[in-house]
Motif scaffolding. Structure first.
Motif, mmCIF file in Angstrom:
data_model
loop_
_atom_site.group_PDB
_atom_site.id
_atom_site.type_symbol
_atom_site.label_atom_id
_atom_site.label_comp_id
_atom_site.label_asym_id
_atom_site.label_seq_id
_atom_site.Cartn_x
_atom_site.Cartn_y
_atom_site.Cartn_z
ATOM 1 N N ARG A 61 51.135 52.854 0.180
ATOM 2 C CA ARG A 61 51.315 52.041 -1.286
ATOM 3 C C ARG A 61 49.788 51.637 -1.343
ATOM 4 N NH1 ARG A 61 55.919 48.373 -2.881
ATOM 5 N NH2 ARG A 61 56.845 50.209 -3.400
ATOM 6 N N LEU A 62 49.315 52.007 -2.564
ATOM 7 C CA LEU A 62 48.125 51.515 -3.001
ATOM 8 C C LEU A 62 48.182 50.093 -3.900
ATOM 9 C CD1 LEU A 62 46.394 54.800 -3.946
ATOM 10 C CD2 LEU A 62 45.886 53.381 -1.918
ATOM 11 N N TYR A 63 47.255 49.165 -3.641
ATOM 12 C CA TYR A 63 47.326 47.926 -4.270
ATOM 13 C C TYR A 63 46.047 47.605 -4.927
ATOM 14 C CZ TYR A 63 51.634 46.521 -2.518
ATOM 15 O OH TYR A 63 53.183 46.288 -2.332
ATOM 16 N N TYR A 81 53.357 58.038 -4.643
ATOM 17 C CA TYR A 81 51.825 57.543 -4.361
ATOM 18 C C TYR A 81 51.185 58.676 -5.270
ATOM 19 C CZ TYR A 81 47.759 57.457 -1.634
ATOM 20 O OH TYR A 81 46.199 57.457 -1.306
ATOM 21 N N PRO A 83 47.078 58.582 -6.350
ATOM 22 C CA PRO A 83 45.522 58.262 -6.704
ATOM 23 C C PRO A 83 44.997 58.350 -7.954
ATOM 24 C CG PRO A 83 46.075 59.478 -4.643
ATOM 25 C CD PRO A 83 47.210 59.611 -5.426
ATOM 26 N N VAL A 86 45.657 55.351 -9.932
ATOM 27 C CA VAL A 86 44.766 54.369 -9.602
ATOM 28 C C VAL A 86 43.340 54.496 -10.003
ATOM 29 C CG1 VAL A 86 43.449 53.021 -7.542
ATOM 30 C CG2 VAL A 86 45.970 53.650 -7.468
#
Length: 104
Positions: A61-63, A81, A83, A86
């Motif tokens: 997971r990206l935060y 997911y 990117p 993001v």
């Protein structure tokens, strides 16, 4: 300098499960000394793994965290997911910051 729980192999380091915060900090220092991070902040979780539990980054997971607040929480990977999302968020945020600067 490091305790015997560090076992060095060919191009690898095996670190046993941390029993103390000091061991965990030593492991983080070993990582920092062996990898070039270019001004990247590295944090060490407490022995109850509270940060790990709170952010639940499993499997991936990206935060985006700004001023100690979660600004963006990506979906759980690999299915959600993303990117590119993001990157878009960061670019949009940067444009917003440029447009809201105080002008004298």
């Amino acid at each position: 300098m490091f305790s015997p729980y560090f076992l060095f192999g060919q191009n690898n380091v095996t670190i046993s499960r941390h029993q103390t915060l000091e061991q965990r900090c030593n492991a983080a220092k070993l990582m920092l000394d062996s990898v070039e991070f270019h001004n990247c902040a590295v944090m060490v979780d407490n022995m109850n793994d509270e940060a790990n539990k709170a952010y639940a980054g499993k499997p991936l997971r990206l935060y985006i965290i700004k001023d100690k607040e979660i600004e963006y929480a990506g979906g759980i990977g690999p299915t959600f997911y993303n990117p590119k999302e993001v990157i878009q968020w960061l670019q949009s945020s940067r444009r917003f910051m440029k447009n809201t600067r105080h002008r004298a």
